[in-house]
Write a protein that holds these residues in place. Structure first.
Motif, PDB file in Angstrom:
ATOM      1  N   ALA B   4       0.841  -1.203   0.000  1.00 28.67           N
ATOM      2  CA  ALA B   4       0.000   0.000   0.000  1.00 28.67           C
ATOM      3  C   ALA B   4       0.877   1.255   0.000  1.00 28.67           C
ATOM      4  O   ALA B   4       0.576   2.244  -0.691  1.00 28.67           O
ATOM      5  CB  ALA B   4      -0.911  -0.017   1.226  1.00 28.67           C
ATOM      6  N   ILE B   5       1.977   1.201   0.759  1.00 30.08           N
ATOM      7  CA  ILE B   5       2.880   2.363   0.796  1.00 30.08           C
ATOM      8  C   ILE B   5       3.549   2.565  -0.567  1.00 30.08           C
ATOM      9  O   ILE B   5       3.703   3.699  -1.041  1.00 30.08           O
ATOM     10  CB  ILE B   5       3.919   2.162   1.922  1.00 30.08           C
ATOM     11  N   ASP B   6       3.919   1.446  -1.209  1.00 28.79           N
ATOM     12  CA  ASP B   6       4.485   1.543  -2.564  1.00 28.79           C
ATOM     13  C   ASP B   6       3.507   2.227  -3.514  1.00 28.79           C
ATOM     14  O   ASP B   6       3.868   3.150  -4.253  1.00 28.79           O
ATOM     15  CB  ASP B   6       4.787   0.146  -3.116  1.00 28.79           C
ATOM     16  N   ILE B   7       2.274   1.751  -3.474  1.00 24.26           N
ATOM     17  CA  ILE B   7       1.260   2.297  -4.386  1.00 24.26           C
ATOM     18  C   ILE B   7       1.009   3.771  -4.083  1.00 24.26           C
ATOM     19  O   ILE B   7       0.869   4.600  -4.988  1.00 24.26           O
ATOM     20  CB  ILE B   7      -0.041   1.467  -4.285  1.00 24.26           C
ATOM     21  N   LEU B   8       1.000   4.114  -2.779  1.00 22.46           N
ATOM     22  CA  LEU B   8       0.782   5.515  -2.400  1.00 22.46           C
ATOM     23  C   LEU B   8       1.915   6.398  -2.930  1.00 22.46           C
ATOM     24  O   LEU B   8       1.666   7.500  -3.452  1.00 22.46           O
ATOM     25  CB  LEU B   8       0.693   5.621  -0.871  1.00 22.46           C
ATOM     26  N   ALA B   9       3.152   5.903  -2.825  1.00 20.94           N
ATOM     27  CA  ALA B   9       4.296   6.696  -3.312  1.00 20.94           C
ATOM     28  C   ALA B   9       4.211   6.915  -4.819  1.00 20.94           C
ATOM     29  O   ALA B   9       4.428   8.037  -5.322  1.00 20.94           O
ATOM     30  CB  ALA B   9       5.595   5.999  -2.947  1.00 20.94           C
ATOM     31  N   ILE B  10       3.895   5.850  -5.551  1.00 19.29           N
ATOM     32  CA  ILE B  10       3.790   5.977  -7.018  1.00 19.29           C
ATOM     33  C   ILE B  10       2.633   6.902  -7.385  1.00 19.29           C
ATOM     34  O   ILE B  10       2.731   7.734  -8.291  1.00 19.29           O
ATOM     35  CB  ILE B  10       3.619   4.572  -7.648  1.00 19.29           C
ATOM     36  N   LEU B  11       1.536   6.770  -6.619  1.00 19.91           N
ATOM     37  CA  LEU B  11       0.368   7.622  -6.864  1.00 19.91           C
ATOM     38  C   LEU B  11       0.720   9.098  -6.639  1.00 19.91           C
ATOM     39  O   LEU B  11       0.278   9.981  -7.394  1.00 19.91           O
ATOM     40  CB  LEU B  11      -0.757   7.194  -5.921  1.00 19.91           C
ATOM     41  N   LEU B  12       1.511   9.358  -5.615  1.00 25.07           N
ATOM     42  CA  LEU B  12       1.884  10.747  -5.315  1.00 25.07           C
ATOM     43  C   LEU B  12       2.757  11.334  -6.428  1.00 25.07           C
ATOM     44  O   LEU B  12       2.638  12.523  -6.755  1.00 25.07           O
ATOM     45  CB  LEU B  12       2.607  10.815  -3.962  1.00 25.07           C
ATOM     46  N   VAL B  13       3.629  10.509  -7.004  1.00 25.18           N
ATOM     47  CA  VAL B  13       4.427  10.998  -8.144  1.00 25.18           C
ATOM     48  C   VAL B  13       3.497  11.342  -9.312  1.00 25.18           C
ATOM     49  O   VAL B  13       3.662  12.373  -9.981  1.00 25.18           O
ATOM     50  CB  VAL B  13       5.486   9.949  -8.578  1.00 25.18           C
ATOM     51  N   GLY B  14       2.495  10.479  -9.533  1.00 26.43           N
ATOM     52  CA  GLY B  14       1.530  10.762 -10.595  1.00 26.43           C
ATOM     53  C   GLY B  14       0.744  12.035 -10.327  1.00 26.43           C
ATOM     54  O   GLY B  14       0.528  12.853 -11.231  1.00 26.43           O
ATOM     55  N   VAL B  15       0.330  12.210  -9.060  1.00 30.50           N
ATOM     56  CA  VAL B  15      -0.394  13.432  -8.680  1.00 30.50           C
ATOM     57  C   VAL B  15       0.484  14.656  -8.932  1.00 30.50           C
ATOM     58  O   VAL B  15       0.019  15.689  -9.456  1.00 30.50           O
ATOM     59  CB  VAL B  15      -0.809  13.352  -7.193  1.00 30.50           C
ATOM     60  N   ALA B  16       1.754  14.538  -8.582  1.00 31.50           N
ATOM     61  CA  ALA B  16       2.680  15.661  -8.786  1.00 31.50           C
ATOM     62  C   ALA B  16       2.808  16.003 -10.270  1.00 31.50           C
ATOM     63  O   ALA B  16       2.765  17.186 -10.659  1.00 31.50           O
ATOM     64  CB  ALA B  16       4.046  15.318  -8.210  1.00 31.50           C
ATOM     65  N   ALA B  17       2.942  14.964 -11.108  1.00 33.47           N
ATOM     66  CA  ALA B  17       3.093  15.217 -12.553  1.00 33.47           C
ATOM     67  C   ALA B  17       1.837  15.897 -13.112  1.00 33.47           C
ATOM     68  O   ALA B  17       1.935  16.851 -13.901  1.00 33.47           O
ATOM     69  CB  ALA B  17       3.367  13.906 -13.278  1.00 33.47           C
ATOM     70  N   VAL B  18       0.674  15.407 -12.689  1.00 30.17           N
ATOM     71  CA  VAL B  18      -0.585  16.002 -13.174  1.00 30.17           C
ATOM     72  C   VAL B  18      -0.709  17.450 -12.687  1.00 30.17           C
ATOM     73  O   VAL B  18      -1.089  18.359 -13.450  1.00 30.17           O
ATOM     74  CB  VAL B  18      -1.784  15.143 -12.712  1.00 30.17           C
ATOM     75  N   ALA B  19      -0.373  17.677 -11.409  1.00 30.82           N
ATOM     76  CA  ALA B  19      -0.459  19.041 -10.866  1.00 30.82           C
ATOM     77  C   ALA B  19       0.494  19.983 -11.602  1.00 30.82           C
ATOM     78  O   ALA B  19       0.128  21.130 -11.930  1.00 30.82           O
ATOM     79  CB  ALA B  19      -0.129  19.021  -9.373  1.00 30.82           C
ATOM     80  N   PHE B  20       1.698  19.508 -11.890  1.00 35.71           N
ATOM     81  CA  PHE B  20       2.650  20.334 -12.632  1.00 35.71           C
ATOM     82  C   PHE B  20       2.115  20.652 -14.032  1.00 35.71           C
ATOM     83  O   PHE B  20       2.241  21.779 -14.524  1.00 35.71           O
ATOM     84  CB  PHE B  20       3.993  19.620 -12.755  1.00 35.71           C
TER      85      PHE B  20
END
Lengths: 269, 60
Positions: B4-20
């Motif tokens: 779950a922590i792995d998925i959360l970390a990858i998800l956060l990178v995706g969120v960052a890319a979308v936000a940028f």
């Protein structure tokens, strides 16, 4: 790399094995100095590492960024002649590299870049930002990057590294966690997408800022995705039952700022 | 939990890319407040994604 001429059949039939009186193949007769076959020399030249890749990359960069400028309405006969000369040196340089390295590099890099710059300087209206197509500009940037890489170490499909029989097999101290390559690849693609978004900003007063920000953000996303992809293996060494305190703080800060900013955005609109 | 922590970390990178991405788009549309807001969100998401997977000091 000169195996092409050595393995090819000789024109006078010498390629067939000569059989001695006892039926066993006879030892080859001593051969004097032979004239190099031009056809074989040409094929050997093209199989030299780096020749074809540099020719293709120079032609690609020329076709995407130089030819459209020179052969547009902005270019006259002089510019077109210079563009053709530019292609000529871009192709001749790599071909000369195996035999005349110095001249090859000067033609393939220095003369090619100099002529490309002259063509661009002579056709400024073709390079006007308002007329520049975003996709073509992006492809052109990639083409010049590939051209620069092509003049680095030649790509070898077959490595012939010396084998040290005395030494043992070197093993990696750790392996990549599963899914590391897709995660990093997704980060690279996201970085490229950010650069494309930045290039699509048309307002001249903001375009430069957007492109600078796009490059910086792309680097941040790529490095963060690589860190996440690799760090998962390190995090595996100890059992994880909860989030670390620092991570918890970062997530809470993210949520607080996201909600506060969203509320402010709603209030402003 | 680890997965779950792995998925959360990858998800956060995706969120960052979308936000940028949306931040850059807002910058081009002259929406400065929205652009700054989205870029801060992206930066915080990236920081959170790397902090989540940072090895703990006690384990070393």
């Amino acid at each position: 790399m000169a195996t092409g001429s050595a393995l090819g059949p000789a024109p006078d039939g010498a390629g067939s094995p000569v059989v001695g009186p006892s039926g066993a193949p006879a030892a080859p007769a001593p051969v004097g100095p032979t004239q190099p076959d031009p056809e074989a020399a040409r094929s050997t030249l093209l199989t030299e590492p780096g020749v074809v890749q540099r020719v293709v990359c120079a032609a690609f960069a020329w076709a995407v960024t130089i030819a459209p400028a020179a052969f547009s309405r902005a270019g006259g006969w002089g510019e077109r002649s210079l563009a053709v000369a530019c292609l000529g040196v871009g192709v001749a340089g790599p071909i000369l590299m195996p035999t005349r390295k110095k001249i090859g590099r000067q033609l393939g890099i220095s003369a090619f870049l100099a002529l490309a710059t002259v063509v661009w300087l002579l056709t400024p209206s073709a390079l006007d930002p308002s007329r520049l197509d975003t996709v073509r500009a992006g492809i052109g940037a990639i083409a010049w990057g590939v051209y620069a890489f092509s003049w680095g170490e030649p790509w070898r499909f077959r490595t012939e590294a010396p084998q040290d029989d005395a030494g043992g097999v070197l093993r990696a101290r750790s392996t990549l966690p599963p899914g590391a390559v897709p995660v990093t690849a997704a980060g690279v693609l996201a970085g490229l997408a950010l650069i494309v978004v930045a290039w699509s900003v048309r307002d001249p007063s903001r375009a430069l800022l957007a492109q600078a920000a796009g490059v910086g953000l792309a680097v941040a996303v790529v490095s963060a995705s690589a860190t996440v992809a690799i760090a998962r293996a390190k995090a595996r060494r100890a059992p994880v039952t909860s989030l670390p305190r620092e991570a918890l703080r970062a997530v809470i800060a993210l949520l607080v700022v996201a909600m506060a900013g969203a509320a402010l955005l709603v209030l402003r609109t | 939990m680890s997965r779950a922590i792995d998925i959360l970390a990858i998800l956060l990178v995706g969120v960052a890319a979308v936000a940028f991405g949306f931040g850059l788009s807002a910058l081009g549309d002259s929406q400065d407040f929205r652009a700054i807001y989205l870029m801060i969100i992206g930066g915080l998401a990236l920081r959170a994604s790397t902090e989540i997977l940072r090895p703990r000091g006690g384990a070393a």
